[in-house]
Design a protein around this motif. Structure first.
Motif, PDB file in Angstrom:
ATOM      1  N   ALA A 137      21.287   4.359 -27.044  1.00 53.20           N
ATOM      2  CA  ALA A 137      20.104   4.445 -26.168  1.00 53.20           C
ATOM      3  C   ALA A 137      19.321   3.129 -26.172  1.00 53.20           C
ATOM      4  O   ALA A 137      18.872   2.662 -25.119  1.00 53.20           O
ATOM      5  CB  ALA A 137      19.225   5.603 -26.611  1.00 53.20           C
ATOM      6  N   GLY A 138      19.180   2.529 -27.346  1.00 55.25           N
ATOM      7  CA  GLY A 138      18.430   1.268 -27.474  1.00 55.25           C
ATOM      8  C   GLY A 138      19.060   0.140 -26.684  1.00 55.25           C
ATOM      9  O   GLY A 138      18.372  -0.600 -25.975  1.00 55.25           O
ATOM     10  N   LEU A 139      20.399   0.018 -26.776  1.00 55.60           N
ATOM     11  CA  LEU A 139      21.090  -1.060 -26.063  1.00 55.60           C
ATOM     12  C   LEU A 139      21.028  -0.863 -24.544  1.00 55.60           C
ATOM     13  O   LEU A 139      20.824  -1.822 -23.796  1.00 55.60           O
ATOM     14  CB  LEU A 139      22.542  -1.184 -26.536  1.00 55.60           C
ATOM     15  CG  LEU A 139      22.733  -1.836 -27.913  1.00 55.60           C
ATOM     16  CD1 LEU A 139      24.161  -1.646 -28.406  1.00 55.60           C
ATOM     17  CD2 LEU A 139      22.410  -3.321 -27.878  1.00 55.60           C
ATOM     18  N   LEU A 172      18.695   0.799 -22.928  1.00 60.23           N
ATOM     19  CA  LEU A 172      17.295   0.562 -22.554  1.00 60.23           C
ATOM     20  C   LEU A 172      16.984  -0.938 -22.515  1.00 60.23           C
ATOM     21  O   LEU A 172      16.329  -1.424 -21.585  1.00 60.23           O
ATOM     22  CB  LEU A 172      16.366   1.273 -23.544  1.00 60.23           C
ATOM     23  CG  LEU A 172      14.907   1.355 -23.134  1.00 60.23           C
ATOM     24  CD1 LEU A 172      14.739   2.261 -21.910  1.00 60.23           C
ATOM     25  CD2 LEU A 172      14.056   1.896 -24.275  1.00 60.23           C
ATOM     26  N   ALA A 173      17.491  -1.671 -23.501  1.00 57.98           N
ATOM     27  CA  ALA A 173      17.277  -3.130 -23.536  1.00 57.98           C
ATOM     28  C   ALA A 173      17.885  -3.782 -22.295  1.00 57.98           C
ATOM     29  O   ALA A 173      17.279  -4.682 -21.699  1.00 57.98           O
ATOM     30  CB  ALA A 173      17.905  -3.712 -24.803  1.00 57.98           C
ATOM     31  N   TYR A 174      19.056  -3.301 -21.872  1.00 62.03           N
ATOM     32  CA  TYR A 174      19.694  -3.882 -20.685  1.00 62.03           C
ATOM     33  C   TYR A 174      18.926  -3.524 -19.414  1.00 62.03           C
ATOM     34  O   TYR A 174      18.778  -4.367 -18.519  1.00 62.03           O
ATOM     35  CB  TYR A 174      21.159  -3.439 -20.572  1.00 62.03           C
ATOM     36  CG  TYR A 174      21.889  -4.211 -19.500  1.00 62.03           C
ATOM     37  CD1 TYR A 174      22.170  -5.570 -19.665  1.00 62.03           C
ATOM     38  CD2 TYR A 174      22.249  -3.610 -18.294  1.00 62.03           C
ATOM     39  CE1 TYR A 174      22.792  -6.299 -18.674  1.00 62.03           C
ATOM     40  CE2 TYR A 174      22.877  -4.335 -17.292  1.00 62.03           C
ATOM     41  CZ  TYR A 174      23.151  -5.672 -17.488  1.00 62.03           C
ATOM     42  OH  TYR A 174      23.764  -6.400 -16.492  1.00 62.03           O
ATOM     43  N   VAL A 175      18.417  -2.299 -19.343  1.00 59.14           N
ATOM     44  CA  VAL A 175      17.602  -1.889 -18.184  1.00 59.14           C
ATOM     45  C   VAL A 175      16.348  -2.772 -18.116  1.00 59.14           C
ATOM     46  O   VAL A 175      15.959  -3.224 -17.034  1.00 59.14           O
ATOM     47  CB  VAL A 175      17.251  -0.377 -18.258  1.00 59.14           C
ATOM     48  CG1 VAL A 175      16.211   0.010 -17.218  1.00 59.14           C
ATOM     49  CG2 VAL A 175      18.513   0.459 -18.058  1.00 59.14           C
ATOM     50  N   LEU A 176      15.741  -3.060 -19.265  1.00 62.87           N
ATOM     51  CA  LEU A 176      14.561  -3.941 -19.317  1.00 62.87           C
ATOM     52  C   LEU A 176      14.933  -5.354 -18.863  1.00 62.87           C
ATOM     53  O   LEU A 176      14.165  -6.008 -18.175  1.00 62.87           O
ATOM     54  CB  LEU A 176      13.952  -3.968 -20.726  1.00 62.87           C
ATOM     55  CG  LEU A 176      13.192  -2.710 -21.134  1.00 62.87           C
ATOM     56  CD1 LEU A 176      12.797  -2.787 -22.595  1.00 62.87           C
ATOM     57  CD2 LEU A 176      11.946  -2.510 -20.283  1.00 62.87           C
ATOM     58  N   ARG A 177      16.124  -5.801 -19.234  1.00 59.42           N
ATOM     59  CA  ARG A 177      16.601  -7.127 -18.787  1.00 59.42           C
ATOM     60  C   ARG A 177      16.727  -7.162 -17.261  1.00 59.42           C
ATOM     61  O   ARG A 177      16.312  -8.124 -16.619  1.00 59.42           O
ATOM     62  CB  ARG A 177      17.949  -7.443 -19.443  1.00 59.42           C
ATOM     63  CG  ARG A 177      18.631  -8.657 -18.847  1.00 59.42           C
ATOM     64  CD  ARG A 177      19.906  -9.041 -19.562  1.00 59.42           C
ATOM     65  NE  ARG A 177      20.776  -9.830 -18.697  1.00 59.42           N
ATOM     66  CZ  ARG A 177      20.569 -11.111 -18.388  1.00 59.42           C
ATOM     67  NH1 ARG A 177      19.524 -11.727 -18.854  1.00 59.42           N
ATOM     68  NH2 ARG A 177      21.404 -11.758 -17.593  1.00 59.42           N
ATOM     69  N   LEU A 178      17.283  -6.072 -16.691  1.00 56.34           N
ATOM     70  CA  LEU A 178      17.423  -6.003 -15.234  1.00 56.34           C
ATOM     71  C   LEU A 178      16.045  -6.024 -14.572  1.00 56.34           C
ATOM     72  O   LEU A 178      15.835  -6.686 -13.557  1.00 56.34           O
ATOM     73  CB  LEU A 178      18.177  -4.738 -14.820  1.00 56.34           C
ATOM     74  CG  LEU A 178      19.672  -4.667 -15.154  1.00 56.34           C
ATOM     75  CD1 LEU A 178      20.275  -3.384 -14.627  1.00 56.34           C
ATOM     76  CD2 LEU A 178      20.428  -5.857 -14.586  1.00 56.34           C
ATOM     77  N   MET A 206      30.197  -6.506 -21.378  1.00 55.57           N
ATOM     78  CA  MET A 206      29.800  -7.011 -22.696  1.00 55.57           C
ATOM     79  C   MET A 206      28.808  -6.045 -23.357  1.00 55.57           C
ATOM     80  O   MET A 206      28.867  -5.838 -24.572  1.00 55.57           O
ATOM     81  CB  MET A 206      29.189  -8.398 -22.582  1.00 55.57           C
ATOM     82  CG  MET A 206      29.003  -9.033 -23.948  1.00 55.57           C
ATOM     83  SD  MET A 206      28.349 -10.677 -23.826  1.00 55.57           S
ATOM     84  CE  MET A 206      28.257 -11.130 -25.549  1.00 55.57           C
ATOM     85  N   LEU A 207      27.930  -5.449 -22.540  1.00 54.09           N
ATOM     86  CA  LEU A 207      26.986  -4.451 -23.073  1.00 54.09           C
ATOM     87  C   LEU A 207      27.760  -3.284 -23.707  1.00 54.09           C
ATOM     88  O   LEU A 207      27.478  -2.884 -24.840  1.00 54.09           O
ATOM     89  CB  LEU A 207      26.066  -3.945 -21.943  1.00 54.09           C
ATOM     90  CG  LEU A 207      25.247  -2.696 -22.234  1.00 54.09           C
ATOM     91  CD1 LEU A 207      24.086  -3.022 -23.176  1.00 54.09           C
ATOM     92  CD2 LEU A 207      24.689  -2.083 -20.961  1.00 54.09           C
ATOM     93  N   PHE A 208      28.776  -2.775 -22.977  1.00 58.47           N
ATOM     94  CA  PHE A 208      29.541  -1.640 -23.514  1.00 58.47           C
ATOM     95  C   PHE A 208      30.434  -2.050 -24.689  1.00 58.47           C
ATOM     96  O   PHE A 208      30.676  -1.245 -25.589  1.00 58.47           O
ATOM     97  CB  PHE A 208      30.313  -0.928 -22.401  1.00 58.47           C
ATOM     98  CG  PHE A 208      29.417   0.009 -21.632  1.00 58.47           C
ATOM     99  CD1 PHE A 208      29.075   1.247 -22.134  1.00 58.47           C
ATOM    100  CD2 PHE A 208      28.841  -0.386 -20.439  1.00 58.47           C
ATOM    101  CE1 PHE A 208      28.202   2.085 -21.458  1.00 58.47           C
ATOM    102  CE2 PHE A 208      27.963   0.437 -19.747  1.00 58.47           C
ATOM    103  CZ  PHE A 208      27.642   1.686 -20.258  1.00 58.47           C
ATOM    104  N   CYS A 209      30.876  -3.298 -24.682  1.00 58.90           N
ATOM    105  CA  CYS A 209      31.648  -3.807 -25.826  1.00 58.90           C
ATOM    106  C   CYS A 209      30.742  -3.825 -27.070  1.00 58.90           C
ATOM    107  O   CYS A 209      31.174  -3.455 -28.170  1.00 58.90           O
ATOM    108  CB  CYS A 209      32.170  -5.205 -25.501  1.00 58.90           C
ATOM    109  SG  CYS A 209      33.396  -5.809 -26.655  1.00 58.90           S
ATOM    110  N   THR A 210      29.481  -4.228 -26.890  1.00 55.86           N
ATOM    111  CA  THR A 210      28.517  -4.240 -28.003  1.00 55.86           C
ATOM    112  C   THR A 210      28.269  -2.814 -28.502  1.00 55.86           C
ATOM    113  O   THR A 210      28.211  -2.579 -29.718  1.00 55.86           O
ATOM    114  CB  THR A 210      27.182  -4.890 -27.539  1.00 55.86           C
ATOM    115  OG1 THR A 210      27.472  -6.115 -26.883  1.00 55.86           O
ATOM    116  CG2 THR A 210      26.240  -5.140 -28.698  1.00 55.86           C
ATOM    117  N   ILE A 211      28.161  -1.863 -27.551  1.00 55.86           N
ATOM    118  CA  ILE A 211      27.960  -0.453 -27.939  1.00 55.86           C
ATOM    119  C   ILE A 211      29.154   0.053 -28.763  1.00 55.86           C
ATOM    120  O   ILE A 211      28.978   0.684 -29.807  1.00 55.86           O
ATOM    121  CB  ILE A 211      27.720   0.431 -26.684  1.00 55.86           C
ATOM    122  CG1 ILE A 211      26.355   0.107 -26.065  1.00 55.86           C
ATOM    123  CG2 ILE A 211      27.831   1.922 -27.023  1.00 55.86           C
ATOM    124  CD1 ILE A 211      26.092   0.755 -24.724  1.00 55.86           C
TER     125      ILE A 211
END
Lengths: 35, 209
Positions: free
Chosen positions: A15-17, A19-25, B81-86
């Motif tokens: 969830a954190g990752l 959410l962090a990506y949504v914030l980046r967008l 890359m985001l999903f690779c990190t997950i």
């Protein structure tokens, strides 16, 4: 239930990752355009 | 249209969370930590689809030199890359109580980490160069990532390591678990491609201005 903490940690990381990506967008859509 | 997609995504994620924690039965030996399986494996599938698409679009850019293809490629690579990190973070969290260690240099784990490094190199190249050079060099790096994907997929069969194979014995997964697993794959694909299309539209706007 020893492993409950690991389960919570796993889903919190997911969830954190996301959410962090949504914030980046959100930041990218509002930031100054590239030259 | 985009607004409706975002509105659909929230109940889809909520329904998925309900299915994982209330509908799917508790695994007898692993207990509740096995629930990480759903998000870990579905994220790996999202990683494959976005990175394969990103690299294929990169090849398309190398052939046609069309900026629209590069915009799609960079968006898919970023979400990949985001999903690779997950995958690389949820995996060790699941591995610690099951294997007794956070990490082991198993072929599948190492090749997935290598894929993450290729993704990092892709974005470093985009920062280090500018214009068509950045697009061309990063597309070549994406193709290297594409070559690593079959190694990750077939690593379990070729070299028997610690990581279990997911799709070898379908009967091993009980019906309810299988249904929740398929639902999670669909929802996470939906999430991943919504992120890719959103990122692409932002990229297009940034390039126009």
């Amino acid at each position: 239930m020893d492993t409950l903490n690991y389960c919570i940690a796993g889903y919190a990381v997911f969830a954190g990752l996301i959410l962090a990506y949504v914030l980046r967008l959100f930041y990218l859509s509002r930031s100054h355009p590239r030259k | 249209m985009k607004k409706y997609i975002y509105l659909m995504l929230t109940p889809a994620l909520a329904l998925n969370a309900y299915a994982i924690f209330y509908y799917a039965p508790l695994e007898a030996t692993q207990g509740i930590v096995q629930k990480i399986f759903y998000v870990h494996v579905a994220s790996a599938f999202a990683m494959y689809t976005t990175l394969i698409a990103g690299a294929s679009l990169g090849v398309g850019y190398l052939i046609r030199r069309d900026d629209a293809l590069d915009a799609w490629s960079v968006s898919a690579m970023e979400v990949g890359m985001l999903f690779c990190t997950i995958v690389l973070t949820t995996g060790p969290i699941w591995a610690k109580p099951m294997w007794g260690t956070w990490w082991t240099w198993d072929v599948r784990l190492t090749s997935t980490f290598f894929l993450w490094l290729i993704c990092a190199a892709y974005f470093l190249l985009r920062k280090a160069f500018s214009g068509t050079q950045a697009k061309r060099f990063s597309a070549i790096m994406a193709v290297l990532g594409l070559l690593d994907v079959p190694i990750i997929i077939f690593a379990v069969k070729l070299w028997r390591g610690a990581h279990p194979a997911v799709l070898t014995d379908k009967a091993a997964l009980p019906a309810e678990m299988r249904q929740v697993f398929i639902l999670t794959i669909i929802v996470i694909q939906f999430l991943a491609w919504t992120l890719v299309t959103t990122r692409r539209s932002i990229e297009e706007k940034r390039r126009v201005h």
